[in-house]
Design a protein around this motif. Structure first.
Motif, PDB file in Angstrom:
ATOM      1  N   GLY A   1      39.506  -7.572  -2.406  1.00  0.00           N
ATOM      2  CA  GLY A   1      39.606  -8.719  -1.502  1.00  0.00           C
ATOM      3  C   GLY A   1      40.926  -9.468  -1.659  1.00  0.00           C
ATOM      4  O   GLY A   1      41.422 -10.067  -0.701  1.00  0.00           O
ATOM      5  N   GLN A   2      41.505  -9.430  -2.864  1.00  0.00           N
ATOM      6  CA  GLN A   2      42.787 -10.092  -3.080  1.00  0.00           C
ATOM      7  C   GLN A   2      43.874  -9.412  -2.253  1.00  0.00           C
ATOM      8  O   GLN A   2      44.712 -10.066  -1.648  1.00  0.00           O
ATOM      9  CB  GLN A   2      43.149 -10.052  -4.568  1.00  0.00           C
TER      10      GLN A   2
ATOM     11  N   ALA B   1      43.129 -10.285   1.511  1.00  0.00           N
ATOM     12  CA  ALA B   1      43.489 -11.652   1.886  1.00  0.00           C
ATOM     13  C   ALA B   1      45.000 -11.774   2.025  1.00  0.00           C
ATOM     14  O   ALA B   1      45.518 -12.318   2.998  1.00  0.00           O
ATOM     15  CB  ALA B   1      42.961 -12.636   0.847  1.00  0.00           C
TER      16      ALA B   1
ATOM     17  N   SER C   1      46.325  -9.914   5.005  1.00  0.00           N
ATOM     18  CA  SER C   1      45.927 -10.524   6.278  1.00  0.00           C
ATOM     19  C   SER C   1      46.806 -11.719   6.617  1.00  0.00           C
ATOM     20  O   SER C   1      46.909 -12.108   7.768  1.00  0.00           O
ATOM     21  CB  SER C   1      44.459 -10.934   6.252  1.00  0.00           C
ATOM     22  N   THR C   2      47.459 -12.320   5.608  1.00  0.00           N
ATOM     23  CA  THR C   2      48.375 -13.419   5.924  1.00  0.00           C
ATOM     24  C   THR C   2      49.787 -12.899   6.156  1.00  0.00           C
ATOM     25  O   THR C   2      50.724 -13.692   6.289  1.00  0.00           O
ATOM     26  CB  THR C   2      48.428 -14.465   4.802  1.00  0.00           C
ATOM     27  N   GLY C   3      49.956 -11.590   6.158  1.00  0.00           N
ATOM     28  CA  GLY C   3      51.256 -11.028   6.500  1.00  0.00           C
ATOM     29  C   GLY C   3      52.123 -10.622   5.319  1.00  0.00           C
ATOM     30  O   GLY C   3      53.236 -10.155   5.505  1.00  0.00           O
ATOM     31  N   LEU C   4      51.626 -10.808   4.077  1.00  0.00           N
ATOM     32  CA  LEU C   4      52.418 -10.358   2.937  1.00  0.00           C
ATOM     33  C   LEU C   4      52.502  -8.830   2.947  1.00  0.00           C
ATOM     34  O   LEU C   4      51.537  -8.142   3.263  1.00  0.00           O
ATOM     35  CB  LEU C   4      51.779 -10.830   1.620  1.00  0.00           C
TER      36      LEU C   4
ATOM     37  N   ARG D   1      38.240  -6.032  11.058  1.00  0.00           N
ATOM     38  CA  ARG D   1      39.338  -5.524  10.239  1.00  0.00           C
ATOM     39  C   ARG D   1      40.235  -4.572  11.015  1.00  0.00           C
ATOM     40  O   ARG D   1      41.389  -4.364  10.640  1.00  0.00           O
ATOM     41  CB  ARG D   1      38.784  -4.861   8.988  1.00  0.00           C
TER      42      ARG D   1
ATOM     43  N   ASN E   1      43.156  -6.747  12.887  1.00  0.00           N
ATOM     44  CA  ASN E   1      44.428  -7.055  12.208  1.00  0.00           C
ATOM     45  C   ASN E   1      44.925  -5.857  11.404  1.00  0.00           C
ATOM     46  O   ASN E   1      45.804  -5.981  10.567  1.00  0.00           O
ATOM     47  CB  ASN E   1      44.314  -8.308  11.339  1.00  0.00           C
TER      48      ASN E   1
ATOM     49  N   LEU F   1      43.675  -4.201   8.992  1.00  0.00           N
ATOM     50  CA  LEU F   1      43.345  -3.955   7.587  1.00  0.00           C
ATOM     51  C   LEU F   1      42.677  -2.593   7.496  1.00  0.00           C
ATOM     52  O   LEU F   1      42.713  -1.926   6.478  1.00  0.00           O
ATOM     53  CB  LEU F   1      42.395  -5.030   7.053  1.00  0.00           C
TER      54      LEU F   1
ATOM     55  N   ILE G   1      54.035  -5.202  11.331  1.00  0.00           N
ATOM     56  CA  ILE G   1      52.632  -5.561  11.152  1.00  0.00           C
ATOM     57  C   ILE G   1      52.483  -6.846  10.346  1.00  0.00           C
ATOM     58  O   ILE G   1      51.590  -7.663  10.597  1.00  0.00           O
ATOM     59  CB  ILE G   1      51.848  -4.390  10.512  1.00  0.00           C
ATOM     60  N   ASN G   2      53.394  -7.057   9.384  1.00  0.00           N
ATOM     61  CA  ASN G   2      53.263  -8.256   8.556  1.00  0.00           C
ATOM     62  C   ASN G   2      53.514  -9.520   9.366  1.00  0.00           C
ATOM     63  O   ASN G   2      52.888 -10.549   9.140  1.00  0.00           O
ATOM     64  CB  ASN G   2      54.203  -8.171   7.358  1.00  0.00           C
TER      65      ASN G   2
ATOM     66  N   ARG H   1      50.473 -10.027  11.690  1.00  0.00           N
ATOM     67  CA  ARG H   1      49.274 -10.520  11.002  1.00  0.00           C
ATOM     68  C   ARG H   1      49.301 -12.028  10.805  1.00  0.00           C
ATOM     69  O   ARG H   1      48.256 -12.655  10.629  1.00  0.00           O
ATOM     70  CB  ARG H   1      49.124  -9.834   9.647  1.00  0.00           C
ATOM     71  N   GLN H   2      50.480 -12.616  10.811  1.00  0.00           N
ATOM     72  CA  GLN H   2      50.540 -14.062  10.664  1.00  0.00           C
ATOM     73  C   GLN H   2      49.906 -14.769  11.848  1.00  0.00           C
ATOM     74  O   GLN H   2      49.496 -15.914  11.744  1.00  0.00           O
ATOM     75  CB  GLN H   2      51.995 -14.507  10.554  1.00  0.00           C
TER      76      GLN H   2
ATOM     77  N   MET I   1      42.475 -14.735   8.966  1.00  0.00           N
ATOM     78  CA  MET I   1      41.212 -14.085   8.607  1.00  0.00           C
ATOM     79  C   MET I   1      40.561 -14.831   7.453  1.00  0.00           C
ATOM     80  O   MET I   1      41.209 -15.179   6.480  1.00  0.00           O
ATOM     81  CB  MET I   1      41.433 -12.633   8.220  1.00  0.00           C
TER      82      MET I   1
ATOM     83  N   PHE J   1      37.294 -14.640   4.792  1.00  0.00           N
ATOM     84  CA  PHE J   1      36.397 -13.625   4.236  1.00  0.00           C
ATOM     85  C   PHE J   1      35.126 -14.255   3.673  1.00  0.00           C
ATOM     86  O   PHE J   1      35.118 -15.399   3.244  1.00  0.00           O
ATOM     87  CB  PHE J   1      37.108 -12.878   3.097  1.00  0.00           C
TER      88      PHE J   1
ATOM     89  N   ASN K   1      38.180 -14.921  -1.351  1.00  0.00           N
ATOM     90  CA  ASN K   1      39.390 -14.209  -1.786  1.00  0.00           C
ATOM     91  C   ASN K   1      40.573 -15.136  -1.995  1.00  0.00           C
ATOM     92  O   ASN K   1      41.699 -14.803  -1.647  1.00  0.00           O
ATOM     93  CB  ASN K   1      39.760 -13.104  -0.794  1.00  0.00           C
TER      94      ASN K   1
ATOM     95  N   ALA L   1      52.196 -17.398   1.791  1.00  0.00           N
ATOM     96  CA  ALA L   1      52.696 -16.635   2.944  1.00  0.00           C
ATOM     97  C   ALA L   1      53.714 -17.441   3.743  1.00  0.00           C
ATOM     98  O   ALA L   1      54.644 -16.869   4.324  1.00  0.00           O
ATOM     99  CB  ALA L   1      51.537 -16.203   3.837  1.00  0.00           C
TER     100      ALA L   1
ATOM    101  N   VAL M   1      56.585 -14.931   3.923  1.00  0.00           N
ATOM    102  CA  VAL M   1      56.631 -14.206   5.193  1.00  0.00           C
ATOM    103  C   VAL M   1      57.267 -15.054   6.287  1.00  0.00           C
ATOM    104  O   VAL M   1      58.117 -14.590   7.031  1.00  0.00           O
ATOM    105  CB  VAL M   1      55.224 -13.749   5.642  1.00  0.00           C
TER     106      VAL M   1
END
Ligand SMILES: Nc1ncnc2c1ncn2[C@@H]1O[C@H](COP(=O)(O)OP(=O)(O)O)[C@@H](O)[C@H]1O
Ligand SMILES: [Mg+2]
Lengths: 227, 220, 246
Positions: free
Chosen positions: A127-128, A131, A134-137, C49, C52, C54, C76-77, C80-81, C85, C87, C91, C105, C109
């Motif tokens: 999950g780390q 997460a 999902s924020t773009g890292l 998922r 985005n 994942l 993609i990065n 995704r901003q 998301m 959970f 997380n 981020a 990012v």
């Protein structure tokens, strides 16, 4: 009774002999510290590098890493030292005893620390990763900013213990004529026909490593797996 | 390259020597592993007495051997004791050094294992009338050992590898024999053979350990 | 107003031999709140998922705010901003403070300076009612507070759409309300949201549309009242009966 004690100190704690060979032992201490420092820095750096490479999940590369790691976890360090020191001259390379010991123990530490770092990385919850991604890292950013800091916490206790155990192995350098503490103490002992230098050498090891062991115990309780 | 590191003639010629060494390494391991386990069990049982008068000296004892290179301990016994008129021979010195050194490591592992068993287990056992020692032997220890099995196995692997130190005090184990063969043949092939033997012997253990460690992590 | 923010078509997803999404079409308009319900294992999480990326869809197309998410040339990065998301298990990064979680981020990012990131991060924490917890680590926060920090982590990036995957399922009942409250205020601020959840009360008075999924496909969709009071399919009726009994 007094006579016995006098004879004992004369043999094992002979002040004259100790005084004479103290400089030798001290120069051995310097060599041991140099060797230990090189082993720790290069071994752990190489282990971390391998663990990071492994996280890229490239199949053939990962197999290679696992085989190298398994090899150096299976072989006794002394066997590796002897193999490098006595074996390589046959192909025209003649590493000194110092270099042989350094390389051997650095390989061994690399193998063990790779395994420890890898266990740390894989123990971080999926999950780390999700997460963070999902924020773009990016993969690399997630690894560096999110996963490794958590992995390090888990790796510190086993890594310190393993590092101490392997660094103590610098004494094995004696076998290939490295002039570290044990080497100096042994030759001083045969020159003086007296075991006092050996006692001094043993004391020197304790002075060097005992504080590290005590510190490791403290670290272990501090970073104990919380959960 | 092949000629110097993996010379077939030399492999054949030196194999009996190396084989004798392998046999001795196995026998030596069969001696020192139980010896270390006994030493460790004694320490761990002592440590289960939580009194500070027992606890602190015990911790110092364990840390002493964690700080002390086993080779130095071995040389101290082998080359130092004769000055006190006590000539023990390489084999006995190895046995004593391992009892002390690996005993300390096993002791630390078993202590952690005993600590990991909830206190309620002893209380439950005592409440059914078992003595303290019985409670530890029948209830606590089996759980403790299971909890630290990967660590015990990992330490056992290190102990077997450590038997190679015997070569320094002329115990004719695998490394010693390989070096003898090497100096007889002026060729490092026997050393390579010894390394391969170590690897083949211990690789399965390393693999198993990797599995166990990964499972321990996954189970958290 | 009616431009789709999310436009997913013909989504299929296989895990080995397991066919988890079987041709899902989902279009979500700007400011719309779509509720996704369905039995466990029906593919709700997988659908979110895939949006985005994942999870890599096996086939189909996903366009979010005009960006083709499955185009290999898409960064993609960056994309995704625009898609927040949240959970089920929060997380949060346990080694960072709440503010650290929210600003990571933004700094790495979005390229904000530390000062800018912290200002935006504090504003986001303010919006979820946790301005005073900026310096706390996740371990020092309750589950409800952790989930609100996780929401702040997403909204700080000013996403165009937010995906919620069972955001309240891991919470003690008394903590659920605070998270729903934050979601409600997000909705009022005009956020486009796709929510997988079993909070039927929330669905009834906040959702524009309820989508019922079963076995990897959308069975039916419609306004909450229609789906809850008079579902067209027997499977929907059974499912709603089951969750309302609890
Ligand atoms: N990474 C994965 N690998 C294999 N199977 C998966 C994976 N993720 C989900 N599944 C399977 O896909 C199906 C749908 O899962 P999911 O989307 O999580 O359902 P839901 O969120 O509706 O409960 C389940 O049968 C689940 O076991
Ligand atoms: Mg789900």
């Amino acid at each position: 009774m007094r006579g016995d004690w006098a004879r004992f100190t004369d043999t094992f704690l002979n002040a004259k002999v100790m005084h004479k060979y103290l400089p030798d032992i001290l120069s051995g201490v310097v060599v041991t510290i140099e060797l230990a420092f090189l082993i720790v820095v290069t071994g752990i750096a190489a282990g971390l590098a391998l663990a990071l490479l492994r996280s890229l999940a490239i199949r053939p590369l990962n197999w290679l890493i696992v085989v190298i790691v398994d090899l150096f976890r299976s072989l006794p360090p002394l066997v590796v030292i002897v193999l490098i020191y006595f074996g390589l001259p046959s192909v025209g390379l003649s590493p000194s005893g110092f270099v042989s010991t350094w390389l051997s123990l650095a390989f061994v530490l690399m193998a063990f620390s790779e395994e420890i770092f890898w266990a740390g990385i894989t123990s971080v919850d999926r999950g780390q990763w999700e997460a963070a991604r999902s924020t773009g890292l990016s993969f690399g950013q997630t690894l560096m900013s999110v996963v490794l800091p958590q992995a390090f916490r888990l790796t510190i206790p086993p890594l310190t213990n393993r590092t101490i155990a392997i660094t103590k192995g610098t004494a094995l350098g004696t076998v290939v004529a490295v002039t570290e503490i044990l080497g100096q103490a042994s030759s001083a002992m045969s020159n003086s026909y007296n075991p006092s230098p050996l006692i001094m050498g043993a004391a020197a090891y304790l002075v060097l490593f005992f504080p590290v062991v005590v510190a490791a115990r403290w670290v272990e309780t501090k970073f104990a797996w919380k959960r | 390259m092949i000629q110097s590191f993996f010379n077939p003639e030399i492999i054949v010629a030196s194999w009996p020597i190396v084989r004798a060494g392998l046999l001795n390494t196995v026998l030596l391991s069969l001696l020192v592993v139980p010896l270390g386990l006994v030493g460790g069990l004694m320490l761990a049982l002592l440590a289960s007495v939580k009194h500070p008068v027992v606890r602190w000296p015990l911790m110092a004892w364990v840390d002493f051997f964690r700080a002390f290179p086993p080779l130095v301990l071995l040389i101290l016994l082998f080359a130092g004791l004769p000055f006190a008129g006590l000539e023990l021979g390489g084999f006995v010195c190895v046995a004593i050094a391992f009892f002390l050194n690996t005993g300390a490591y096993y002791g630390e592992i078993l202590r952690a294992g005993i600590d990991s068993v909830p206190a309620g287990q002893i209380e439950a056992a005592r409440s059914t009338g078992l003595s303290r020692l019985q409670a530890i032997a029948y209830v606590v220890l089996p759980q403790a050992v299971r909890n630290v099995l990967p660590d015990l196995l990992s330490n056992t692997l290190e102990v077997v590898k450590l038997t190679s130190l015997g070569s320094v005090v002329a115990v004719p184990e695998l490394l010693y024999q390989a070096r003898q063969a090497q100096s007889l043949t002026y060729n490092p092939t026997p050393l390579v053979v010894a390394a391969i033997v170590y690897f083949l012997m211990l690789w399965p253990v390393v693999r198993l350990l990797s599995r166990l460690e990964n499972r321990a992590l996954a189970g958290r | 107003m009616n431009r789709p923010i999310v436009d997913a078509r013909g989504l299929h997803k296989h895990f080995g031999s397991l066919h988890v999404l079987k041709g899902v079409d989902l279009t979500v308009a700007e400011r719309e709140l779509v509720f996704v319900i369905g039995p466990s294992g029906s593919g709700k999480s997988t659908l979110l998922r895939c949006l985005n990326r994942l999870e890599e869809p096996s086939s189909g197309s996903v366009v979010v705010d005009g960006i083709d998410m499955l185009d290999p040339r898409t960064d993609i990065n960056h994309a995704r901003q625009r898609i927040g998301m949240v959970f089920q298990s929060f997380n949060l990064y346990p080694h960072m403070t709440a503010l650290g979680n929210v600003t990571l981020a933004l700094r790495k990012v979005a390229g904000k300076s530390r000062a800018q990131a912290e200002a935006l991060g504090r504003a986001a924490l303010e919006r979820v009612g946790l301005a005073d917890r900026a310096g706390h680590t996740p371990g020092q926060l309750s589950g409800g507070q952790q989930q609100r920090v996780a929401i702040a982590r997403s909204i700080a990036l000013e996403p165009r759409v937010m995906l919620f995957d069972e955001p309240t399922s891991a919470l003690d009942p008394e903590l659920v309300g605070s998270v729903l409250e934050v979601m409600r205020s997000l909705r009022e601020s005009g956020m486009t949201m796709i929510v997988v959840s079993h909070e039927m009360g929330f669905a009834r008075n906040a959702a524009d549309r309820v989508v019922f999924m079963d076995e990897g496909a959308i069975v039916e969709a419609g306004p909450p009242a229609a789906i809850f009071e008079s579902p067209a399919h027997e499977r929907t009726r059974t499912f709603i009966g089951q969750i309302q009994r609890h």
